[in-house]
Write a protein that holds these residues in place. Sequence first.
Motif, PDB file in Angstrom:
ATOM      1  N   TYR A 144      -4.502  -7.945  -1.586  1.00  0.00           N
ATOM      2  CA  TYR A 144      -3.652  -7.768  -2.767  1.00  0.00           C
ATOM      3  C   TYR A 144      -3.456  -9.125  -3.440  1.00  0.00           C
ATOM      4  O   TYR A 144      -2.358  -9.669  -3.488  1.00  0.00           O
ATOM      5  CB  TYR A 144      -2.326  -7.136  -2.362  1.00  0.00           C
ATOM      6  N   ASP A 149      -3.721   0.737   6.168  1.00  0.00           N
ATOM      7  CA  ASP A 149      -4.420   1.856   5.520  1.00  0.00           C
ATOM      8  C   ASP A 149      -3.607   3.136   5.692  1.00  0.00           C
ATOM      9  O   ASP A 149      -2.935   3.334   6.712  1.00  0.00           O
ATOM     10  CB  ASP A 149      -5.805   2.066   6.134  1.00  0.00           C
ATOM     11  N   SER A 164     -10.361   0.522   0.907  1.00  0.00           N
ATOM     12  CA  SER A 164      -9.045   0.641   1.522  1.00  0.00           C
ATOM     13  C   SER A 164      -7.913   0.756   0.512  1.00  0.00           C
ATOM     14  O   SER A 164      -6.751   0.865   0.904  1.00  0.00           O
ATOM     15  CB  SER A 164      -8.794  -0.562   2.427  1.00  0.00           C
ATOM     16  N   LYS A 165      -8.228   0.735  -0.772  1.00  0.00           N
ATOM     17  CA  LYS A 165      -7.164   0.824  -1.780  1.00  0.00           C
ATOM     18  C   LYS A 165      -6.787   2.258  -2.124  1.00  0.00           C
ATOM     19  O   LYS A 165      -5.891   2.495  -2.922  1.00  0.00           O
ATOM     20  CB  LYS A 165      -7.588   0.092  -3.048  1.00  0.00           C
ATOM     21  N   ILE A 166      -7.510   3.226  -1.532  1.00  0.00           N
ATOM     22  CA  ILE A 166      -7.130   4.622  -1.727  1.00  0.00           C
ATOM     23  C   ILE A 166      -6.898   5.250  -0.354  1.00  0.00           C
ATOM     24  O   ILE A 166      -7.277   4.697   0.675  1.00  0.00           O
ATOM     25  CB  ILE A 166      -8.205   5.408  -2.512  1.00  0.00           C
ATOM     26  N   ILE A 167      -6.276   6.409  -0.350  1.00  0.00           N
ATOM     27  CA  ILE A 167      -5.987   7.104   0.903  1.00  0.00           C
ATOM     28  C   ILE A 167      -7.298   7.584   1.524  1.00  0.00           C
ATOM     29  O   ILE A 167      -8.140   8.180   0.859  1.00  0.00           O
ATOM     30  CB  ILE A 167      -5.025   8.276   0.650  1.00  0.00           C
ATOM     31  N   GLU A 211       1.478   1.645  -3.748  1.00  0.00           N
ATOM     32  CA  GLU A 211       0.375   1.626  -4.696  1.00  0.00           C
ATOM     33  C   GLU A 211      -0.731   2.632  -4.384  1.00  0.00           C
ATOM     34  O   GLU A 211      -1.301   3.224  -5.298  1.00  0.00           O
ATOM     35  CB  GLU A 211      -0.207   0.215  -4.772  1.00  0.00           C
ATOM     36  N   GLU A 212      -1.046   2.803  -3.103  1.00  0.00           N
ATOM     37  CA  GLU A 212      -2.236   3.592  -2.774  1.00  0.00           C
ATOM     38  C   GLU A 212      -2.141   5.058  -3.197  1.00  0.00           C
ATOM     39  O   GLU A 212      -3.128   5.621  -3.670  1.00  0.00           O
ATOM     40  CB  GLU A 212      -2.564   3.442  -1.291  1.00  0.00           C
ATOM     41  N   ASP A 245      -5.566  -7.150   3.452  1.00  0.00           N
ATOM     42  CA  ASP A 245      -5.223  -5.726   3.522  1.00  0.00           C
ATOM     43  C   ASP A 245      -5.349  -5.267   4.973  1.00  0.00           C
ATOM     44  O   ASP A 245      -6.446  -4.935   5.436  1.00  0.00           O
ATOM     45  CB  ASP A 245      -6.147  -4.917   2.611  1.00  0.00           C
ATOM     46  N   GLY A 262       0.797  -1.221   0.000  1.00  0.00           N
ATOM     47  CA  GLY A 262       0.000   0.000   0.000  1.00  0.00           C
ATOM     48  C   GLY A 262       0.824   1.262   0.000  1.00  0.00           C
ATOM     49  O   GLY A 262       0.387   2.296  -0.525  1.00  0.00           O
ATOM     50  N   THR A 290      -4.828   6.458  -5.776  1.00  0.00           N
ATOM     51  CA  THR A 290      -5.628   7.622  -5.385  1.00  0.00           C
ATOM     52  C   THR A 290      -5.538   8.712  -6.447  1.00  0.00           C
ATOM     53  O   THR A 290      -6.532   9.357  -6.794  1.00  0.00           O
ATOM     54  CB  THR A 290      -5.154   8.153  -4.022  1.00  0.00           C
ATOM     55  N   SER A 296       4.602   7.997  -4.734  1.00  0.00           N
ATOM     56  CA  SER A 296       4.647   6.863  -3.820  1.00  0.00           C
ATOM     57  C   SER A 296       5.593   7.175  -2.687  1.00  0.00           C
ATOM     58  O   SER A 296       6.393   8.101  -2.752  1.00  0.00           O
ATOM     59  CB  SER A 296       5.120   5.602  -4.548  1.00  0.00           C
TER      60      SER A 296
END
Length: 793
Positions: free
Chosen positions: A510, A321, A459-462, A188-189, A318, A185, A193, A227
């Motif tokens: 993931y 966060d 949860s895959k974005i901020i 990637e996140e 996951d 994360g 985002t 990142s």
Amino acid sequence: MKKLFRILGVLMLLVAMAIGGFWFYLRSTGPQYSGTIDLEGVTSPVEVHYDDYGIPHIYAQNAQDAYHALGYAHAQDRLFQMEMIRRLVSGRLSELLGPAALKSDRMFLNLRLREAAKKSADKWFAQKDSPVVQEAQAYLAGINDFVDHGKMPIEFRLLKMPMRHFEPVDIYTTIEYMTLGFTMGLKEEPVLTKIYRDLGPEYLKHWDLGLDTLPGNAPSNSDKDLSFWSPYEALSELGLPLWEGSNAWVLAPKRSESGKVLFANDTHIGFSQPSVWYEAHLEYPGFSFYGNYLAGVPFGIVGHTRDYAWGLTIFPLDNMDLYQEKVNPDNANQVWEDDHWQEMKVVNEIIPVKGDKGMYNDTMRILFTRHGPVIRDARPYVVEEFQQPISLKWGALEYETRFLHVARNFSHGHSMDDLRKSAAMVDILGLNVMYGDAQGNIAKWSSGKIPIRPDYVNSKIILDGASGQDEWLGYYDFSENPQIENPEIGYVASCNDAPSLVNGRFYTGYYPAQGRIGRVVKLLSEKEKWTLDGLKSIQLDDQSDVHLQMVQTILEAVPEKGDKIILKVLKDWDGKYGLGDNAPVVFTKLSFEIMEEAMKDELGQKSFDVLRPNYLFKNNYQWVIKDPQSPWWDNVMTKDKKETRKDIFAKAIDRTERELKAQLGDDPKNWKWGKVHTVTHLHPIGRNKTMNKIFHFNVGPLPTPSTDGVPNKMGFDPNGTGLYPVKTGPALRVLIDFADVEHSESINPTGQSGSIYSPHYNDQAQMYLDGKYRMQMMNQTEIQGNGTKLTIK
């Protein structure tokens, strides 16, 4: 002249003697595999029989002596590896390597893994009567006996590094090190985002993220690296391994020709030298165990007794966060928390640094919100993009881990119920525990503490750190984790794939694409009953059905390009990645060129470079290629034209053929996969070319078959250079038939020892690439009739 020649002869003889003496001295620093060693604290003589591959088979009269001997044996083969992991995770490499390591130290101090290890050690080692503590202390005593009395490994001399005692906190430091495979994360996140906010959810249509609710803004080409500097980069630069995946399948007796359970496991971890696993076999009254150990951890993480076996694959849940906080404009040390300004906790760290004129101290200020540490060493563009600080909430930092208890319990169980109870205790990371036993039972338990999030949170974005609306609500009970026991189909399998729904609920994670698990299931369905030799063919399988489907899509999309050499090569491909095959060279290059041409205009080069090595890219680019309507095909930089998939394919085909001819020549028969796909097992010191030339720390480069996304996974970073150095792959391959558990089979990517002066430093490297195996010996008569014996008393 005669006198002069005599003098020169004498000088040459002295030089030769000096070189020879130095060589013999260096050889003497290798591990001791025979003879007798006296150690304080050992109550009865212990026999350590080393087999033909340097694996210790330890015969003791009690547990404490067995673990004392294991600690000594482990240290004399792997002390430098133990020390490097301890320094890395503790943020203490700069005092050894100087300012070049400051970046890594600051990141690991920011992640607070050493602090988490201290909390765990303080809590659990206070229970002094616990067998876990007593046996772990005996193991540490063995390591420290080697530190005090053993031969200093050459790496310590070259780096002028003292050998220091190991403590309980160091065991937990290595355990925390295992969690680094769950830090995707951080890389990637921020990029996801950015894509979500600027381009819109339609750009993530095929990425299985659930980001389909809000419209995006106008596309932009901000050539910025969005990142955080992550553990992946730190470990890559230092030549230390990182756990990234794994395969395992266990077959019930009805699927086995022997009528007993068959067990297969290959853990996927970053290649390094030495490799990650250390094998050892322990025997003392009431205990018989063969296992694979991590550096500095007393109990096997993967292994088997005479009654049962367990293996592991990553369950990539996951449990991390990122939260965007809101800072008080009038007080930079406060953030908004639900309905008020809250003071952030401050910790100041001092980092010793080795400089040209001696040691000096660097300082670091770390802030903490309710979520966890504020990620300080973000790249500048992350701060610029998101304006406010980003904090980290991570399950690995939430509690005192019981994983050391789990590891011991795994090897001391008596039934499937015992192993299930141990699996339920897994906490700081996600593991699929794969189980089989002599009674015919098989199971797969997806273990780990899964966070409960509000239904609307992705949860895959901020996330929003200020409102309190995106907070975790607790953890699911283990009873709600995915679990399978003795299924009717007669096998359980895991390739880190997404689990089935539990009570109608899908757990985000993931997860890789279905290529590996799909291929394994397909092969297992081809016949009813199996042998170990048959399972070897699955572990070594290098055919990609997914890539063949992508080739068909490309061929059908651009029929007018059929006269191109590279498409003629692909047309006849069987999907296999053999060393002498040329189609893999073409496909790997072409698929990357397609995706770079499609995505770079929206993302910019730097963000594309962040995304391309990651699972999200590798897992999902197949779906983009198959979708002619994907918005990625249009080049946002050409305002007067809308490009189509056919346009991008045609451009990539022309570039691929042109660049392959420039790289490998005009004749495609010379485009061999083994020329461009190689593995080098890097040693931390071997990264220095001069040191490696003198001491040969690195193992390789070696031509390597297979590729990413197949059962025999050989992972590399997709790129446009035409060269694909392998970074990850099976760190062991284990096969067990419970009809003959004393002759199970395995292989290590390089060798058992981390000492360059051991005959077992790289004696398995070519065997591994050739698909060969060796026995995991447990028969005492056979063991004592081979190899050497070291007596510890």
